[in-house]
Design a protein around this motif. Structure first.
Motif, short mmCIF file in Angstrom:
data_model
loop_
_atom_site.label_atom_id
_atom_site.label_comp_id
_atom_site.label_asym_id
_atom_site.label_seq_id
_atom_site.Cartn_x
_atom_site.Cartn_y
_atom_site.Cartn_z
N GLY A 375 0.94 -13.49 19.28
CA GLY A 375 1.20 -13.60 17.85
C GLY A 375 1.01 -12.28 17.14
O GLY A 375 1.08 -11.20 17.75
N LEU A 376 0.73 -12.37 15.84
CA LEU A 376 0.42 -11.19 15.05
C LEU A 376 -1.08 -10.97 14.94
O LEU A 376 -1.55 -9.84 14.94
N VAL A 377 -1.84 -12.07 14.83
CA VAL A 377 -3.29 -11.99 14.73
C VAL A 377 -3.87 -12.99 15.71
O VAL A 377 -3.55 -14.20 15.65
N ASN A 378 -4.73 -12.52 16.61
CA ASN A 378 -5.42 -13.38 17.56
C ASN A 378 -6.93 -13.29 17.33
O ASN A 378 -7.45 -12.20 17.07
N ARG A 379 -7.60 -14.42 17.46
CA ARG A 379 -9.05 -14.45 17.33
C ARG A 379 -9.61 -15.31 18.44
O ARG A 379 -9.19 -16.46 18.63
N ALA A 380 -10.56 -14.75 19.20
CA ALA A 380 -11.19 -15.51 20.28
C ALA A 380 -12.55 -14.89 20.59
O ALA A 380 -12.77 -13.69 20.35
N GLU A 381 -13.44 -15.70 21.12
CA GLU A 381 -14.70 -15.17 21.60
C GLU A 381 -14.52 -14.42 22.91
O GLU A 381 -15.09 -13.35 23.11
N ALA A 389 -1.18 -9.30 20.57
CA ALA A 389 -1.04 -9.27 19.12
C ALA A 389 -1.46 -7.91 18.61
O ALA A 389 -2.41 -7.32 19.14
N PRO A 390 -0.79 -7.36 17.60
CA PRO A 390 -1.24 -6.08 17.04
C PRO A 390 -2.67 -6.11 16.56
O PRO A 390 -3.38 -5.10 16.64
N VAL A 391 -3.11 -7.26 16.05
CA VAL A 391 -4.49 -7.42 15.60
C VAL A 391 -5.13 -8.52 16.43
O VAL A 391 -4.77 -9.70 16.30
N SER A 392 -6.05 -8.14 17.29
CA SER A 392 -6.78 -9.09 18.12
C SER A 392 -8.26 -8.88 17.91
O SER A 392 -8.76 -7.76 18.13
N VAL A 415 -3.95 0.89 19.82
CA VAL A 415 -5.15 0.13 20.12
C VAL A 415 -4.90 -0.66 21.41
O VAL A 415 -3.80 -1.20 21.62
N ARG A 416 -5.91 -0.68 22.26
CA ARG A 416 -5.80 -1.32 23.58
C ARG A 416 -6.82 -2.46 23.66
O ARG A 416 -7.99 -2.27 23.39
N SER A 424 -3.39 -5.35 26.80
CA SER A 424 -2.22 -5.14 25.95
C SER A 424 -2.45 -3.89 25.12
O SER A 424 -3.59 -3.52 24.82
N LEU A 425 -1.37 -3.23 24.73
CA LEU A 425 -1.42 -1.98 23.98
C LEU A 425 -0.36 -2.01 22.90
O LEU A 425 0.80 -2.37 23.16
N PHE A 426 -0.72 -1.61 21.67
CA PHE A 426 0.21 -1.51 20.56
C PHE A 426 0.06 -0.12 19.95
O PHE A 426 -1.07 0.36 19.74
N SER A 427 1.21 0.53 19.66
CA SER A 427 1.13 1.91 19.23
C SER A 427 2.29 2.27 18.31
O SER A 427 3.32 1.58 18.26
N VAL A 428 2.12 3.39 17.62
CA VAL A 428 3.17 4.04 16.85
C VAL A 428 3.12 5.52 17.20
O VAL A 428 2.05 6.07 17.55
N GLY A 429 4.27 6.21 17.12
CA GLY A 429 4.30 7.63 17.46
C GLY A 429 5.46 8.34 16.79
O GLY A 429 6.34 7.71 16.18
N ILE A 430 5.46 9.66 16.91
CA ILE A 430 6.49 10.48 16.30
C ILE A 430 6.75 11.70 17.19
O ILE A 430 5.83 12.20 17.87
N ARG A 431 7.98 12.14 17.19
CA ARG A 431 8.31 13.42 17.79
C ARG A 431 8.73 14.36 16.67
O ARG A 431 9.81 14.21 16.09
#
Length: 526
Positions: A375-381, A389-392, A415-416, A424-431
């Motif tokens: 999803g977009l937001v995950n919450r778990a113990e 998800a980008p936000v876990s 963030v990994r 899982s890994l979500f990122s942004v970058g630029i050249r």
């Protein structure tokens, strides 16, 4: 002489009252059938119209001994003058018909004693149901005994409510009250019907205009208004407004507005507004607004809400699906709620306790997850599997910030989320560079931890990024980069170093492909 005549007249006029008041002794011997002796005596008293007692009395009209086992009933009637009659019949398998057969046998045996006694007693009930043959007929009816008149449909005498019925369970009460079955009944508004006592009978075909009520249904019931069944249902019920089913059902029940039921359903039930069953379901429930059941093995579908204690199968709902324990699929438009999940949840918001399976939604919430959250937001113990998800927010798992450069973009930040074996890994970058060479990218990776030797760990992942050049004159600007890469990391406490090699496949907007080698190096924090 006149005194003798008057005395004779007095005796003749009072003899029926004396005869009527003489009780009949009924002794019930239970041979393992768990027969209700009180109910047997009560029904025999109603059938014969004479007092029935369970103890010998000097003024008794006779003694009837009933020996009841699991397969048959043996009856021996001893008249006041010492004569004896005996008979035996086989009992049907259906426990709801056994009482009728026992009462029928008792009535016929006592009436066969003499023709004058038969004239003083009530007419007998119809012959017992098929499958209950008489095995030992001993006495034949007296030649001068008039045949008993057959009661007209709908005019049989109503019986008084059972004493202590309020303390019995519903199935026990129905088992004691049901009379002989009927083939068909027509109802206007019960008890305005062909059979006024249809609520104490098993009915095979029920047709009604406003309100029908049957003891049990083994067939079909149709009513433009409402149908109520006090006992079990075997067949189909269709009502224009609502159905009330007090016990279990093997078949189909459908109504225009709502349905309220108890017991076990093996089949399907549906209503225009809601279906509420206090028992279990092995089949399907459907309603325009809401459905509810205790334990469901099958499917629930509703426009707004579906609720169950345990659901094994599927819940498909427009807004909210709820189950204390779910093993299967739970799908809704807004929210899924499960105490424990073994299967799949798909909704905007998924909430569960312990999860063995997958949650797919914008927001996924679980306690201990063995499987995946997507999803977009995950919450778990704690997650043993994959949190994509980008936000876990993972209480017991490792979350790291990552900064690196590779052969596609530099720099990259991301963030990994590590979940034991997978990550899982979500990122942004630029050249950076001149506008015609500038490139932006965002994406994510799913990988697996291959092993660890001391502070050195190896991993592999598939990394996808969507690339967009900053050059407006390019006819097909967007690009899709997919990299298969292997990485080695060296952890130094909260900081780690990593590097890796791989191969990139890049697809441009005009569907042209380019393959090139890939290299990356960076830093992890935390």
């Amino acid at each position: 002489m006149r005194c003798a005549v008057f005395a004779l007249l007095a005796i003749l006029t009072t003899w029926p009252a004396f005869a009527e008041s003489a009780p009949l002794v009924v002794v019930v011997e239970d041979g393992g059938a768990r027969a209700d002796a009180v109910a047997v005596r009560r029904e025999i008293e109603r059938e014969l119209g004479v007092p029935v007692v369970d103890a010998t009395t000097g003024a008794a009209r006779g003694t009837l001994l009933l020996s009841i086992d699991s397969r048959s009933v043996h009856a021996r009637y001893t008249a006041s003058d010492g004569r004896e009659l005996t008979r035996a019949v086989d009992l049907p398998r259906d426990p709801l018909q056994r009482l009728d057969v026992i009462v029928w046998l008792a009535g016929n045996l006592v009436r066969d004693e003499a023709s004058d006694m038969a004239a003083a007693l009530k007419p007998p009930k119809p012959v017992p149901p098929a499958g209950s043959p008489v095995s030992e007929p001993v006495a034949e009816p007296q030649p001068d005994a008039a045949p008993a008149p057959k009661p007209e449909p709908g005019h049989e005498p109503e019986s008084e409510p059972e004493r202590g019925a309020e303390t019995q369970t519903a199935p026990q009460r129905r088992r004691l009250e049901l009379r002989a079955p009927i083939l068909a009944n027509l109802s206007l508004f019960h008890p305005i019907a062909l059979y006024r006592d249809s609520h104490r009978r098993r009915v095979h075909l029920e047709l009604g205009l406003a309100y029908s009520r049957v003891g049990e249904l083994s067939g079909v019931a149709l009513n433009a208004g409402a149908v109520r069944s006090d006992g079990t249902l075997q067949g189909a019920v269709f009502a224009g407004l609502f159905t009330l089913l007090d016990d279990g059902a093997d078949g189909v029940a459908a109504s225009g507005l709502f349905s309220r039921a108890g017991g076990l359903l093996r089949g399907a039930e549906a209503a225009g507004i809601f279906v509420w069953r206090s028992g279990n379901v092995q089949g399907a429930q459907g309603a325009g607004i809401a459905v509810h059941a205790h334990d469901v093995t099958g499917a629930q579908a509703a426009g707004i809400v579906a609720s169950a204690r345990r659901a094994t199968g599927a819940q498909a709902v427009g807004l909210v699906a709820r189950a204390e324990a779910l093993a299967g699929i739970q799908m809704s438009g807004i929210t899924n709620v499960a105490g424990t999940l073994a299967g799949l949840q798909v909704s905007l918001v998924n909430v569960a306790g312990d999860v063995s399976g997958t949650q797919v939604g914008l927001v996924n919430i679980g306690r201990r997850v063995s499987g995946a959250q997507v999803g977009l937001v995950n919450r778990a113990e704690h997650v043993r599997g994959l949190s994509l998800a980008p936000v876990s927010v993972l209480s017991d798992n490792r979350t790291q910030a990552v900064i690196w450069a590779d052969s596609v973009l530099a720099p990259n930040v991301g963030v990994r989320y590590g979940t034991e074996v997978l990550y899982s890994l979500f990122s942004v970058g630029i050249r950076p560079g001149p506008r015609e060479e500038r490139l932006f990218g965002a994406g994510g990776a799913v990988g697996i931890e291959l092993g660890r030797v001391g502070p050195v760990a190896a991993s592999a992942d598939v990394f996808y990024r969507y690339l967009l050049p900053d050059f407006e004159g390019e006819p097909y600007r967007d690009q899709h980069s997919t990299v298969l890469r292997g990485l080695a990391a060296w952890e130094l406490g909260t900081v780690g170093l990593f590097a890796g090699l791989g191969a990139e496949s890049r697809v441009q907007g005009d569907n042209s492909h380019r393959f090139r080698p890939y290299a990356a190096a960076g830093v992890t924090v935390f």
